[in-house]
Scaffold this active site. Structure first.
Site, mmCIF file in Angstrom:
data_model
loop_
_atom_site.group_PDB
_atom_site.id
_atom_site.type_symbol
_atom_site.label_atom_id
_atom_site.label_comp_id
_atom_site.label_asym_id
_atom_site.label_seq_id
_atom_site.Cartn_x
_atom_site.Cartn_y
_atom_site.Cartn_z
ATOM 1 N N THR A 121 -20.957 -3.821 10.728
ATOM 2 C CA THR A 121 -19.531 -3.951 10.386
ATOM 3 C C THR A 121 -19.221 -3.030 9.206
ATOM 4 O OG1 THR A 121 -19.477 -6.190 11.190
ATOM 5 C CG2 THR A 121 -17.746 -5.563 9.648
ATOM 6 N N GLU A 152 -19.345 -5.571 16.842
ATOM 7 C CA GLU A 152 -19.829 -6.780 17.532
ATOM 8 C C GLU A 152 -18.952 -7.971 17.152
ATOM 9 O OE1 GLU A 152 -21.421 -9.453 15.990
ATOM 10 O OE2 GLU A 152 -21.619 -8.661 13.962
ATOM 11 N N LEU A 154 -20.107 -11.163 17.851
ATOM 12 C CA LEU A 154 -21.034 -12.275 18.085
ATOM 13 C C LEU A 154 -20.890 -13.316 16.992
ATOM 14 C CD1 LEU A 154 -24.234 -10.089 18.660
ATOM 15 C CD2 LEU A 154 -22.605 -10.900 20.387
ATOM 16 N N ARG A 155 -20.953 -14.572 17.400
ATOM 17 C CA ARG A 155 -20.964 -15.654 16.403
ATOM 18 C C ARG A 155 -22.394 -16.139 16.258
ATOM 19 N NH1 ARG A 155 -17.338 -19.304 19.943
ATOM 20 N NH2 ARG A 155 -18.689 -18.200 21.381
ATOM 21 N N LYS A 223 -12.399 -4.723 14.417
ATOM 22 C CA LYS A 223 -13.383 -5.697 13.922
ATOM 23 C C LYS A 223 -12.873 -6.409 12.673
ATOM 24 C CE LYS A 223 -17.160 -7.705 12.757
ATOM 25 N NZ LYS A 223 -18.013 -8.589 13.459
ATOM 26 N N ASN A 227 -11.722 -10.482 12.368
ATOM 27 C CA ASN A 227 -12.355 -11.451 11.463
ATOM 28 C C ASN A 227 -11.358 -11.944 10.411
ATOM 29 O OD1 ASN A 227 -14.777 -11.459 12.718
ATOM 30 N ND2 ASN A 227 -15.969 -10.643 11.024
ATOM 31 N N PHE A 268 -10.328 -22.290 15.638
ATOM 32 C CA PHE A 268 -10.290 -21.876 14.223
ATOM 33 C C PHE A 268 -9.141 -22.503 13.450
ATOM 34 C CE2 PHE A 268 -13.742 -18.915 13.406
ATOM 35 C CZ PHE A 268 -14.317 -18.982 14.657
ATOM 36 N N GLY A 276 -17.574 -19.764 5.343
ATOM 37 C CA GLY A 276 -18.639 -19.128 4.577
ATOM 38 C C GLY A 276 -19.348 -18.157 5.488
ATOM 39 N N CYS A 279 -20.145 -13.007 7.088
ATOM 40 C CA CYS A 279 -19.132 -12.135 7.704
ATOM 41 C C CYS A 279 -17.748 -12.327 7.109
ATOM 42 C CB CYS A 279 -19.111 -12.389 9.207
ATOM 43 S SG CYS A 279 -20.705 -12.079 9.955
HETATM 44 C C1 UGA Z 1 -17.745 -14.548 12.734
HETATM 45 C C2 UGA Z 1 -16.825 -14.249 13.931
HETATM 46 O O1 UGA Z 1 -16.402 -15.473 14.528
HETATM 47 C C3 UGA Z 1 -17.539 -13.380 14.958
HETATM 48 O O2 UGA Z 1 -16.636 -13.038 16.016
HETATM 49 C C4 UGA Z 1 -18.037 -12.100 14.269
HETATM 50 O O3 UGA Z 1 -18.756 -11.272 15.163
HETATM 51 C C5 UGA Z 1 -18.964 -12.493 13.114
HETATM 52 O O4 UGA Z 1 -18.227 -13.317 12.184
HETATM 53 C C6 UGA Z 1 -19.432 -11.219 12.446
HETATM 54 O O5 UGA Z 1 -18.589 -10.504 11.894
HETATM 55 O O6 UGA Z 1 -20.612 -10.891 12.545
HETATM 56 P P1 UGA Z 1 -19.743 -16.287 12.267
HETATM 57 O O7 UGA Z 1 -19.697 -15.789 10.855
HETATM 58 O O8 UGA Z 1 -21.047 -16.400 12.971
HETATM 59 O O9 UGA Z 1 -18.828 -15.348 13.211
HETATM 60 O O10 UGA Z 1 -19.119 -17.744 12.247
HETATM 61 P P2 UGA Z 1 -17.769 -18.471 12.716
HETATM 62 O O11 UGA Z 1 -18.066 -19.366 13.844
HETATM 63 O O12 UGA Z 1 -16.676 -17.502 12.888
HETATM 64 O O13 UGA Z 1 -17.485 -19.390 11.422
HETATM 65 C C7 UGA Z 1 -17.282 -18.800 10.137
HETATM 66 C C8 UGA Z 1 -17.022 -19.876 9.097
HETATM 67 O O14 UGA Z 1 -15.756 -20.477 9.309
HETATM 68 C C9 UGA Z 1 -18.017 -21.039 9.095
HETATM 69 O O15 UGA Z 1 -18.321 -21.369 7.745
HETATM 70 C C10 UGA Z 1 -17.284 -22.178 9.775
HETATM 71 O O16 UGA Z 1 -17.734 -23.447 9.358
HETATM 72 C C11 UGA Z 1 -15.864 -21.901 9.299
HETATM 73 N N1 UGA Z 1 -14.827 -22.426 10.210
HETATM 74 C C12 UGA Z 1 -14.728 -21.983 11.493
HETATM 75 C C13 UGA Z 1 -13.909 -23.362 9.723
HETATM 76 O O17 UGA Z 1 -13.968 -23.771 8.539
HETATM 77 N N2 UGA Z 1 -12.924 -23.815 10.556
HETATM 78 C C14 UGA Z 1 -12.820 -23.376 11.846
HETATM 79 O O18 UGA Z 1 -11.876 -23.842 12.534
HETATM 80 C C15 UGA Z 1 -13.735 -22.452 12.315
#
Ligand code: UGA
Length: 462
Positions: A121, A152, A154-155, A223, A227, A268, A276, A279
């Protein structure tokens, strides 16, 4: 096709493993020689659902291999995926020194022309800088390096599924032949013609992936814009939760109804301790920084960042209100990872809560299904328990910090019996207030009714 992956972090390993399962020959390299040695002996250095199985399958079929010699990987491949880290600098900008280092390596080690794919990224315009660096470092070699941006999405926790079933594959290119080569690399994914050793029977029914061809700058922007928008959405839901608390509404009722509007969408909008991970916080900062450098006002993102930082304060205010004095009290933290289904604790709100509790003199006990080892390395002062029932024993408060399903499924009556006081402060709105009331807990969460009262436990437990 012969592919190289430079950088064996989670993105590099998932990319390498999935492309090997899709039929390509993949050679992975990393500057961390110990990591390469572990991968060579079949040890997967991170927890990511299905990753161990597909790496093993690719290793057995000879489709994936590892080398600590980047030159070998570069020379053996037609296309090279750059998957190195781009950590934040003090000023919020991304540190691109690893990308520059790799550009130099590719330029000096290559003996034939290559497609160089930027998967890390990066802020917009990095691809153009990368192309410039490649040609500067390879001066007079006669080789050409075509650069592609392939961000990417990806989560962590569902990265393997996301790779095989993406909703879009974005390729930012400068010429049609690069787009054709990328289409070839992703053909098995686009045509759903890949080996599925892990989720053969449970492939989700999704529409086919779209491959979008854009300019390099647009791909990079897509990207960060994606995010940042998701982070914005989370902060929006969190402010709604604060409002619900003041007004006496229920955030889940509100966000559920909002999400039914397809223009908004239900994902979301989960209120709680905020986002946190490695990303969102850094990407948001980098995007704000980028906008600032070109004179565009992105205050809306700064507000999202500020709201997110305040979540921990709000949570701790709830803890203080419920516990009054924290010093000397035993508290149990459920969850250390930044989100469920990962062992990643980078920028984890849970660790920040633990740090602040320790600073106030609490006796902190914690548990997590996957992240204990990583948390322990950073915060040895906490007492860790693999068994959540041991973690809550004699605690005067349970603080839920990560949304693991395992915690929702706990036998909460048993938890109450083990605790010194039936008090739960839920930072992820994981439990139901109705159940907590039924079990006589004092229960506080975000944007939902508080359950006061509660029973004083005996605190001995089994
Ligand atoms: C995120 C993006 O969702 C991916 O599409 C992206 O590829 C990735 O960053 C990256 O840039 O590599 P990720 O960091 O794995 O993925 O996690 P998320 O599922 O997006 O969650 C991020 C944070 O938001 C977590 O701390 C989660 O607990 C929090 N969250 C998520 C909330 O507080 N509320 C929500 O409704 C959703």
């Amino acid at each position: 096709m012969n592919l190289a992956v430079i950088g064996c972090g989670y993105v590099g390993l998932v990319t390498g493993a999935c492309l090997a399962e899709a039929g390509h020959d993949v050679i992975c390299t990393d500057v961390d020689t110990e990591r390469i040695a572990r991968l060579q002996s079949g040890i997967v250095p991170i927890y990511e659902l299905h990753l161990d199985k597909i790496l093993e399958s690719a290793r057995k079929s000879g489709k994936i291999s590892y080398t600590a010699n980047a030159g070998d990987a570069i020379r053996a491949s037609d296309a090279i995926f750059i998957c190195v880290g781009t950590p934040p600098k003090e000023n919020g900008d991304a540190d691109l020194s690893a990308i520059d280092h790799v550009a130099r390596q590719i330029a000096l080690e290559a003996r034939s022309s290559k497609l160089v794919i930027e998967k890390s990224t990066v802020p917009a315009r990095t691809g153009l800088e990368l192309r410039h660096a490649l040609s500067a470092y390879s001066r007079n070699s006669g080789l050409t390096f075509r650069v592609v941006s392939n961000p990417e999405f990806l989560r962590e926790g569902t990265a393997v599924e996301d790779f095989f079933h993406p909703d879009r594959i974005v390729v930012g290119v400068e010429d049609e032949s690069s787009a054709d080569q990328m289409r070839e690399i992703y053909r098995p994914i686009l045509e759903r013609n890949f080996r599925r050793p892990v989720h053969q029977d449970t492939c989700p029914v999704t529409s086919k992936a779209l491959l979008l061809v854009t300019t390099i700058n647009s791909a990079e922007l897509i990207k960060h814009a994606s995010n940042s928008f998701l982070a914005l959405k989370i902060s929006y839901a969190n402010v709604i939760a604060d409002l619900c608390e003041k007004i006496g509404a229920d955030v889940e009722e509100v966000t559920h109804a909002m999400g039914l509007d397809p223009r908004i969408g239900g994902q979301f909008l989960r209120a709680g301790l905020g986002f946190g991970g490695f990303c969102f916080p850094k990407d948001l900062q980098a995007f704000v920084h980028l906008a600032g450098t070109v004179g565009v006002d992105f205050d809306i993102l700064k507000a999202a960042e500020r709201v997110n930082k305040q979540r921990i304060d709000h949570f701790l205010a709830k803890v203080h209100q419920a516990l009054w004095v924290v010093k000397g009290k035993r508290v149990a933290i459920l969850g250390l990872a930044f989100k469920a289904s990962t062992d990643d604790v980078r920028f984890s709100p849970a660790l920040e809560v633990a740090r602040r509790m320790l600073a106030e003199g609490a006796d902190v006990h914690a548990t997590d299904p996957e992240a204990i080892a990583r948390a322990k390395a950073i915060m040895p002062e906490v007492t860790y328990h693999h068994d959540p029932y041991q973690a809550v024993r004699d605690a005067e408060a349970v603080l839920i910090c990560t949304e693991w399903e395992e915690f929702r499924q706990l036998d909460w009556e048993r938890v109450g019996q083990l605790m010194a006081r039936r008090l739960v402060i839920d930072g992820r709105n994981l439990c139901s207030p109705a159940l907590m009331r039924e079990l006589d807990f004092e229960y506080f969460s975000f944007g939902r009714e508080a359950v006061r009262g509660g029973r004083v436990g005996v605190g001995v437990g089994q």
